[in-house]
Design a protein around this motif. Sequence first.
Motif, PDB file in Angstrom:
ATOM      1  N   ALA A   1      40.928  52.660  94.412  1.00 20.65           N
ATOM      2  CA  ALA A   1      40.492  52.650  93.025  1.00 20.65           C
ATOM      3  C   ALA A   1      39.721  51.356  92.780  1.00 20.65           C
TER       4      ALA A   1
ATOM      5  N   LEU B   1      40.144  49.630  89.329  1.00 20.37           N
ATOM      6  CA  LEU B   1      41.499  49.431  88.807  1.00 20.37           C
ATOM      7  C   LEU B   1      41.702  47.976  88.392  1.00 20.37           C
TER       8      LEU B   1
ATOM      9  N   GLU C   1      40.739  61.559  80.621  1.00 22.28           N
ATOM     10  CA  GLU C   1      40.704  60.116  80.840  1.00 22.28           C
ATOM     11  C   GLU C   1      42.098  59.494  80.890  1.00 22.28           C
ATOM     12  N   GLN C   2      43.063  60.104  80.210  1.00 21.54           N
ATOM     13  CA  GLN C   2      44.413  59.531  80.152  1.00 21.54           C
ATOM     14  C   GLN C   2      45.434  60.610  80.480  1.00 21.54           C
TER      15      GLN C   2
ATOM     16  N   ILE D   1      45.926  58.409  95.716  1.00 25.31           N
ATOM     17  CA  ILE D   1      44.922  58.229  94.669  1.00 25.31           C
ATOM     18  C   ILE D   1      43.599  57.807  95.292  1.00 25.31           C
TER      19      ILE D   1
ATOM     20  N   SER E   1      40.159  57.391  93.234  1.00 29.37           N
ATOM     21  CA  SER E   1      39.510  57.565  91.937  1.00 29.37           C
ATOM     22  C   SER E   1      38.542  56.426  91.683  1.00 29.37           C
TER      23      SER E   1
ATOM     24  N   LEU F   1      39.342  60.351  85.211  1.00 33.01           N
ATOM     25  CA  LEU F   1      40.622  59.723  84.904  1.00 33.01           C
ATOM     26  C   LEU F   1      40.526  58.195  84.919  1.00 33.01           C
ATOM     27  N   LYS F   2      40.987  57.576  83.792  1.00 32.66           N
ATOM     28  CA  LYS F   2      40.963  56.121  83.666  1.00 32.66           C
ATOM     29  C   LYS F   2      42.366  55.522  83.577  1.00 32.66           C
ATOM     30  N   HIS F   3      43.323  56.258  82.982  1.00 32.00           N
ATOM     31  CA  HIS F   3      44.663  55.722  82.773  1.00 32.00           C
ATOM     32  C   HIS F   3      45.692  56.731  83.287  1.00 32.00           C
ATOM     33  N   LEU F   4      46.538  56.302  84.207  1.00 32.76           N
ATOM     34  CA  LEU F   4      47.530  57.182  84.823  1.00 32.76           C
ATOM     35  C   LEU F   4      48.913  56.547  84.745  1.00 32.76           C
TER      36      LEU F   4
ATOM     37  N   PHE G   1      47.279  51.806  85.905  1.00 33.03           N
ATOM     38  CA  PHE G   1      48.195  52.663  86.656  1.00 33.03           C
ATOM     39  C   PHE G   1      49.615  52.138  86.482  1.00 33.03           C
TER      40      PHE G   1
ATOM     41  N   LEU H   1      39.506  55.024  87.703  1.00 32.07           N
ATOM     42  CA  LEU H   1      40.835  54.592  87.284  1.00 32.07           C
ATOM     43  C   LEU H   1      40.861  53.094  86.989  1.00 32.07           C
TER      44      LEU H   1
END
Length: 551
Positions: A360, A363, A301-302, A339, A341, A323-326, A347, A344
């Motif tokens: 996203a 986002l 997730e991160q 990207i 996602s 994935l939630k946090h990049l 970012f 997400l």
Amino acid sequence: MKNSSSQTTIRSLVNAQGEMIHSDAGIKWEVLNYYKALLGTSATVLPVINPLVIKQCPMLNREQGKVNLQLSCSSMEETLRTETVLMETKGEVNDMISELPNCLLTFILSLLSIKDAVKTNVLSRRWRHLFMLIPDLVVDSANILSDQEHRRFTLSSYEAFEKERREFVMRVDQFMQLMRGRHIRSLTVGFFMDSEYSSHLDGWLKVAIASGLTKLELFLSLEQNFLTQFIVDEHRLYNFPYWLFSESNTSMLSHLRLENCVLRTPGDFKGFRNLRTLELNDVILAEDFATEILPSCLLLEQLTFLWCKLKSTLCFDHPSLSLKHLKVLHCCPKTIIKISSMNLTTFEYDDMMKIAYLYAPQLKEICSINTRGPLSFAHFSRLPQLEILLLHVDYLQIQKIPRSLDTMASLKKLSLFLLSADDDFDLSWVITVLKAAPFLQKLVLTLHGGERNADQKEIRKLDGVHHDQLKEFEMHGCAGNWYEMELQLFVLSRASKLERLIISPSTSMYAGNGRWVDIYEGARCWNQSCQEMVRNQLEGHVPQGVQLVFL
């Protein structure tokens, strides 16, 4: 005969603390120490029934006795009081702290350094092994070495550091041997360790992994022990032992944070299947890490890359990614990022990233740090859930902002950090951005213009649309220049729902990954005459109900 022989082996037992022991070494230790404790013991006082306590206890009939035989808390407290009196009459002192359950005593010990927690084993038999129940271990200089030994070195004193490092490694080796068979929930190592000590660090990890490790953090950089920096050859860096993490024994590992090491996993590696958080700081990676390894981390997730060497193209387009946090900051070489996602939500990136594709739909927050190329307003407007936007903007980028921008319909908070300014600086471009964010509620503008200019231009009356959603406007880095007050007057006249205007000389700037820095070494303070000048200039233009704050 078969049943008889199968029962001669003890496969598990429960110790005095209520813990289940499975390892052969742990079972052997418990049995031997149990019988050792029986040898040579004697009792001067034997517990007996106290009639006074029995009389005060709740009376239960036969039916109640079948359902509930528990004594009330008050009766238990009275029993402890009576036993305390009996012991004191015999000249013994009752240790009430030792009567606390293991979970509370372990929590108390966890607040101590490891070196101090270990010392408690001499207090009494009750405390002899309590320190081994601490589930979260922090192994660094402060927790392992004495106060005299715990210090930071320079390159000229490397030999003295090497002596301290050998002592540190020896003590941790001994401590981790004691922790075999115990539950280790998390392990944090904060010490400059290189390939010379790989076997020792590998051994610590083996013990932790076999003990149910869920969180691992390795901070192996020079900053842990040195006041000055120097270059360490790649071949001297610690190679993270990915081979210890097979598919069978990584079911518990959910958090991994690595710093200053090498992580070269093969393309078919599947050992990080259950990771939820992965942070890599100054880590040398395998070329196919992002494309081959990450798709197998379906629960991740991160994900954070800091100062890492990446491939020229970075893709996050696997449909099964959670994935939630990049965050991709300060990496090299300059990388094109793509990207796609569905999950997400945040970012962060910097000028080493060029966004080629961004899809996203969930986002909500973007932080663009130290960007030098054209601002990606076109990408931002295509994000239907974007609510928070933070941008670093320089003078050249401002000149390229078009007169009309696509609408960012969901944007609620906008933070702009201006990296440069001069005497001819103009903030009227902010009005263009405000027009593109009709539902913006908070605007934060931080200037990097230095001191008040000697020659001030005449303040213009700027034109622009009315904004009926903006409630708070913060302007930092103020020095009383004409362009500052020009924008302040515009907002006061056009933001009908404005509740607060904050003006401050401070220049704190977001540097990425949760870190804030001040552009100037010392905090800037208002010049009294400058503050009065700004206040007088705004007097009569502040609508009723708007709070004017000078910080």
